[in-house]
Design a protein around this motif. Structure first.
Motif, short mmCIF file in Angstrom:
data_model
loop_
_atom_site.label_atom_id
_atom_site.label_comp_id
_atom_site.label_asym_id
_atom_site.label_seq_id
_atom_site.Cartn_x
_atom_site.Cartn_y
_atom_site.Cartn_z
N GLN A 1 7.73 -4.80 -0.77
CA GLN A 1 6.68 -5.81 -0.74
C GLN A 1 6.26 -6.12 0.70
O GLN A 1 5.07 -6.33 0.97
N SER A 2 7.22 -6.15 1.62
CA SER A 2 6.87 -6.42 3.02
C SER A 2 6.07 -5.26 3.61
O SER A 2 5.13 -5.47 4.38
N ILE A 3 6.43 -4.04 3.25
CA ILE A 3 5.68 -2.86 3.71
C ILE A 3 4.25 -2.92 3.19
O ILE A 3 3.28 -2.67 3.92
N ALA A 4 4.11 -3.26 1.92
CA ALA A 4 2.79 -3.34 1.31
C ALA A 4 1.92 -4.39 2.00
O ALA A 4 0.73 -4.16 2.26
N ALA A 5 2.51 -5.53 2.34
CA ALA A 5 1.75 -6.58 3.04
C ALA A 5 1.28 -6.09 4.40
O ALA A 5 0.16 -6.40 4.83
#
Length: 256
Positions: A79-83
């Motif tokens: 999720q942090s990568i996607a953000a």
């Protein structure tokens, strides 16, 4: 290492081991046995392992984990990568998104963008993107791979070749110490190569469990992409390759 990263690493260990003890895992990850027991409960609840006295045993598997199983592993990191990726995408951009759970998390992070044009062979991702009526969506046709929920094969290579997108967002099964990109099938390699040939910029998205992860099909190198997105710094040998080739490395924050 976060709990989800540790659980992902334990699940990977179980692909080549029948049984792993709590004491061995506590020593391996330098955490208390109570912490490991919580990790094992989580893995068993997800159906990725079975409890046995003193540790866990593997559930019979071969090759890569299923799409459903991979989605729950390293969730916070993905999720942090996607953000982070979403901040590098502008309204109106055209994008190709390939297979893998991290690509699906990227699609979720992009839902607030406007007028994106999406090309994909990833069925869960297509369903996610379809929630935004402002997007244009093209999806590959063909035979769906059971468990992976995507479409692969020669027709998909031709499908991606029909588009020239601004950004290709790529996943990978593993990365070797020499920078080689690894996957679990020739189809996955051909798909990534087709996406790379038909984009203006390429972003490789991966959580840190992919570094040095064994996978037996080689296709491409990490220095062939424009940017790499990950939640943790790469091993020194990978970092040297990125620095020498001028590939941008974007470390996402788990607080994103």
């Amino acid at each position: 290492m976060t709990g989800s990263s540790r659980q992902s690493a334990i699940a990977e260990m179980l692909r080549s081991r029948d049984f792993i003890s709590v004491d061995e895992l506590a020593a391996r990850f330098s955490v208390a046995t109570q912490t490991i027991r919580r990790d094992l409960v989580a893995l068993c609840d997800q159906g990725l392992a079975r409890r046995r006295h003193g540790g866990i045993e593997s559930v019979a598997r071969s090759g890569n984990l299923t799409f459903k199983d991979r989605r729950v592993l390293n969730r916070e990191a993905k999720q942090s990568i996607a953000a982070a990726v979403a901040r590098y995408v502008n309204d109106g951009d055209s994008l190709s998104l390939g297979i893998g759970t991290t690509s699906q998390f990227v699609a979720e992070a992009l839902l607030s963008h406007r007028r994106l044009k999406i090309v994909t062979n990833n069925l869960p991702l297509a369903l996610m993107v379809g929630q935004n009526s402002d997007f244009t969506l093209a999806i590959a046709g063909g035979t769906v791979r059971g468990g992976d929920l995507d479409v692969c094969g020669p027709s998909v290579d031709s499908f991606f070749a029909a588009y020239k997108v601004d950004i290709a967002i790529l996943g990978v099964g593993g990365i070797d110490a020499d920078g080689s990109l690894l996957d679990f099938s020739e189809e996955e390699v051909r798909l990534r190569e087709a996406m790379l040939r038909n984009c203006r910029r390429s972003y490789l998205v991966l959580d840190s469990s992919k570094f040095m992860r064994p996978a037996h099909v080689h296709g491409g190198r990490i220095d062939q992409v424009n940017a790499v997105f990950c939640e943790a710094d790469p091993p020194p040998e990978i970092r040297r390759i990125l620095d020498q080739s001028g590939v941008q490395f974007v470390r996402s924050s788990l607080t994103d």
